[in-house]
Design a protein around this motif. Structure first.
Motif, short mmCIF file in Angstrom:
data_model
loop_
_atom_site.label_atom_id
_atom_site.label_comp_id
_atom_site.label_asym_id
_atom_site.label_seq_id
_atom_site.Cartn_x
_atom_site.Cartn_y
_atom_site.Cartn_z
N LEU A 195 0.75 -1.40 0.06
CA LEU A 195 -0.10 -0.05 -0.05
C LEU A 195 0.83 1.20 0.12
CD1 LEU A 195 -2.98 1.02 0.17
CD2 LEU A 195 -2.78 1.04 2.68
N TYR A 196 2.00 1.17 0.91
CA TYR A 196 2.87 2.33 0.72
C TYR A 196 3.77 2.46 -0.40
CZ TYR A 196 6.25 5.58 2.59
OH TYR A 196 7.11 6.87 2.77
N ARG A 197 3.86 1.50 -1.08
CA ARG A 197 4.45 1.53 -2.26
C ARG A 197 3.67 2.32 -3.63
NH1 ARG A 197 5.43 -3.32 -3.19
NH2 ARG A 197 4.17 -3.81 -4.96
N MET A 198 2.41 1.55 -3.48
CA MET A 198 1.57 2.36 -4.57
C MET A 198 1.22 3.64 -4.43
SD MET A 198 1.15 -0.64 -6.54
CE MET A 198 -0.25 -0.08 -7.51
N THR A 199 1.11 4.01 -2.90
CA THR A 199 0.27 5.34 -2.70
C THR A 199 1.54 6.47 -2.39
OG1 THR A 199 -0.07 5.05 -0.45
CG2 THR A 199 -1.85 4.22 -1.97
N GLN A 200 2.64 5.75 -1.90
CA GLN A 200 3.64 6.61 -1.25
C GLN A 200 3.03 7.66 -0.20
OE1 GLN A 200 7.28 6.68 -1.63
NE2 GLN A 200 6.47 4.65 -2.60
N ASN A 201 2.02 7.29 0.64
CA ASN A 201 1.12 7.98 1.33
C ASN A 201 1.20 7.30 2.62
OD1 ASN A 201 -0.52 9.43 2.80
ND2 ASN A 201 -1.67 10.02 1.11
N PHE A 202 1.99 7.74 3.69
CA PHE A 202 1.85 7.09 5.24
C PHE A 202 0.44 6.91 5.69
CE2 PHE A 202 1.97 7.99 9.90
CZ PHE A 202 2.42 6.73 10.24
N HIS A 203 -0.45 8.03 5.44
CA HIS A 203 -1.83 8.31 5.83
C HIS A 203 -2.63 7.00 5.29
CE1 HIS A 203 -0.90 12.59 6.68
NE2 HIS A 203 -0.56 11.74 7.69
N ALA A 204 -2.35 6.66 4.03
CA ALA A 204 -3.20 5.16 3.65
C ALA A 204 -2.95 4.31 4.78
CB ALA A 204 -2.85 5.21 2.00
N VAL A 205 -1.53 3.95 5.03
CA VAL A 205 -1.39 2.89 5.96
C VAL A 205 -2.05 3.18 6.97
CG1 VAL A 205 0.77 1.54 6.93
CG2 VAL A 205 1.01 2.74 4.73
N VAL A 206 -2.25 4.37 7.74
CA VAL A 206 -2.74 4.34 8.90
C VAL A 206 -4.13 4.22 8.77
CG1 VAL A 206 -3.63 6.54 10.43
CG2 VAL A 206 -1.07 6.67 9.60
N ALA A 207 -4.83 4.59 7.63
CA ALA A 207 -6.27 4.29 7.59
C ALA A 207 -6.48 2.57 7.50
CB ALA A 207 -6.70 4.75 6.38
N LEU A 208 -5.59 1.95 6.94
CA LEU A 208 -5.77 0.37 6.87
C LEU A 208 -5.63 -0.08 8.39
CD1 LEU A 208 -5.87 -2.05 5.21
CD2 LEU A 208 -3.49 -1.97 5.03
N SER A 209 -4.61 0.33 8.99
CA SER A 209 -4.33 -0.01 10.48
C SER A 209 -5.46 0.10 11.35
CB SER A 209 -2.97 0.82 10.89
OG SER A 209 -1.90 0.42 10.17
N GLY A 210 -6.23 1.39 11.15
CA GLY A 210 -7.49 1.70 11.93
C GLY A 210 -8.46 0.54 11.75
N VAL A 211 -8.80 0.44 10.42
CA VAL A 211 -9.50 -0.49 10.07
C VAL A 211 -9.48 -1.90 10.50
CG1 VAL A 211 -10.63 -1.97 8.14
CG2 VAL A 211 -10.33 0.37 7.70
N PHE A 212 -8.24 -2.24 10.67
CA PHE A 212 -7.62 -3.79 11.07
C PHE A 212 -8.11 -3.65 12.65
CE2 PHE A 212 -6.40 -5.09 7.10
CZ PHE A 212 -5.29 -6.18 7.61
N ALA A 213 -7.82 -2.35 13.61
CA ALA A 213 -7.96 -2.28 15.00
C ALA A 213 -9.33 -2.46 15.12
CB ALA A 213 -7.27 -1.08 15.53
N ALA A 214 -10.41 -1.83 14.39
CA ALA A 214 -11.85 -2.03 14.55
C ALA A 214 -12.21 -3.49 14.34
CB ALA A 214 -12.47 -0.91 13.62
N MET A 215 -11.72 -4.02 13.52
CA MET A 215 -12.15 -5.22 13.20
C MET A 215 -11.80 -6.18 14.27
SD MET A 215 -11.20 -5.73 9.11
CE MET A 215 -11.44 -7.50 9.17
#
Length: 413
Positions: free
Chosen positions: A365-385
């Motif tokens: 995800l980081y390689r495709m977006t070069q955006n740390f906040h995209a990784v943050v969003a994915l981590s948040g979804v994982f935590a909620a699940m």
């Protein structure tokens, strides 16, 4: 001795800071985003690789300590070798990255041969009602010693940047690993008055029965998914230090400050985890941790200052080590006593797959977006699940199903 062994071991690794310093170091050596993402989990993932192949032999062992001490000593040697190579052969150039990456891989593979025997040994040694505090004290020792890791990393990288600085960090790490191994020598193994004496099945039959063993324990299946979706902390940290240095414009040596904030957070988190886990069990501790991870993900997009990132690393260290105490406590209590080495090996193998999958996903995800906040969003979804899944795992102690190990003290009222 159990607490000192783990405290010294993890304190040594704190001087390498696999979650913060090592991703930045391998980035300077030309590592890909996927490899950067994997650095924090290479050691624990490799620890979990060989457990399924060793578990049937562990179940038949009358004593565990000789086996644990032998492979415990061998697993520490790669850090000495890496430190000496980085110190005396910096001209290796393109070989430095493979050497740095192979160090946790080799240590984890060798350590994974003995880890199931170690886990069974210490689970028998510690009374059930003290397990949470037993794990927490180990992490508190790590945190206390680790308070010096941040300033040491800053000082060494400030004066000896590059391979030479990381060579000294590997050698410091190895010195603490030796202290950890010496502590193992003084452990007193609890005798098992009624050995299980399980018949040894053919190995092919043993492998075929593993899916049936896991399917017979639905709570363990839920724990597998809770562990996978609980990877939010590790998905964040691979790129958090890199992102923080980029946003603030700080030099690489300032990673030492992040490590210090992380260690202070872990120290305080273990105080809470030990007390709360002894009273309420591992699941409650894990839910606190996953809630904190979700909150951190909500806050990170708004952090832009150096002090703000120090606070983020404090929260990260606090939550991660609360999570580790809860996970170790809950998994030991959910596994049936009669086949606990095998169940622990199954959980560890699933954990290895989860670690690699989650970190590869974050790296992609980081390689495709070069955006740390995209990784943050994915981590948040994982935590909620993960929080949702944990709600469907009953707290073992409240249900009254906590089975004492043969020869261990019963839980206190």
């Amino acid at each position: 001795m159990h607490c000192l062994e783990g405290g010294f071991y993890m304190a040594g690794l704190a001087f390498l800071a696999p979650e913060t310093a090592m991703p930045s170091f391998v980035k300077t050596l030309g590592a890909s985003d996927n490899l950067i993402a994997l650095m924090p989990v290479l050691l624990p993932a490799m620890f979990s690789t060989l457990g399924l192949f060793i578990a049937p032999f562990v179940e038949l062992m009358p004593r565990f300590k000789p086996f644990v001490v032998l492979f415990g000593g061998l697993q520490r040697l790669p850090y000495l070798i890496a430190g000496l190579v980085l110190l005396f052969a910096p001209q290796l150039g393109g070989w430095l990255l493979p050497i740095v990456v192979m160090t946790p891989i080799m240590s984890g593979l060798v350590g994974g041969i003995g880890v199931n025997a170690w886990m069974e040994m210490v689970t028998r040694m510690i009374p059930a009602h003290q397990r949470a505090s037993g794990w927490a004290i180990r992490y508190m020792i790590q945190g206390t010693i680790g308070l010096s890791a941040g300033p040491v990393i800053y000082f060494i990288l400030e004066h000896k940047p590059g391979a030479e600085g990381y060579a000294w960090l590997h050698l410091i790490c190895f010195s603490f690993l030796v202290l950890s191994w010496v502590s193992q020598l003084f452990m007193i193994e609890t005798p098992q008055p009624r050995p299980l004496r399980l018949p040894r099945p053919r190995y092919s039959m043993y492998l075929r029965e593993l899916p049936l063993l896991l399917s017979a324990q639905p709570q363990l299946i839920r724990l597998v998914f809770a562990r996978f979706t609980g990877m939010g902390y590790l998905m964040l940290v691979s790129f958090m230090a890199i992102h923080a240095l980029h946003v603030t414009g700080r030099p690489q040596a300032d990673i030492g400050h992040f490590v210090l904030a992380n260690m202070i957070g872990s120290l305080m988190g273990n105080v809470l985890a030990g007390w709360w886990g002894n009273r309420h069990g591992g699941r409650a501790v894990m839910m606190v941790s996953r809630s904190l991870c979700f909150t951190l993900c909500l806050a990170l997009p708004f952090v832009h200052t150096f002090n703000g990132f120090l606070g983020a690393f404090f929260v990260w260290g606090f939550g991660l080590f609360v999570d580790r105490v809860g996970d170790l406590t809950l998994s030991a209590e959910l596994c049936p006593v009669e086949r606990r080495p095998t169940y622990q090996a199954i959980l560890a193998f699933c954990q290895m797959i989860a670690l690699i999958t989650a970190m590869m996903l974050s790296g992609w995800l980081y390689r495709m977006t070069q955006n740390f906040h995209a990784v943050v969003a994915l981590s948040g979804v994982f935590a909620a699940m993960s929080l949702i899944i944990l709600r469907f795992i009953p707290e073992v102690r409240k249900k009254g199903h906590l089975a004492p190990v043969m020869g261990e003290n019963p839980p206190m009222a």
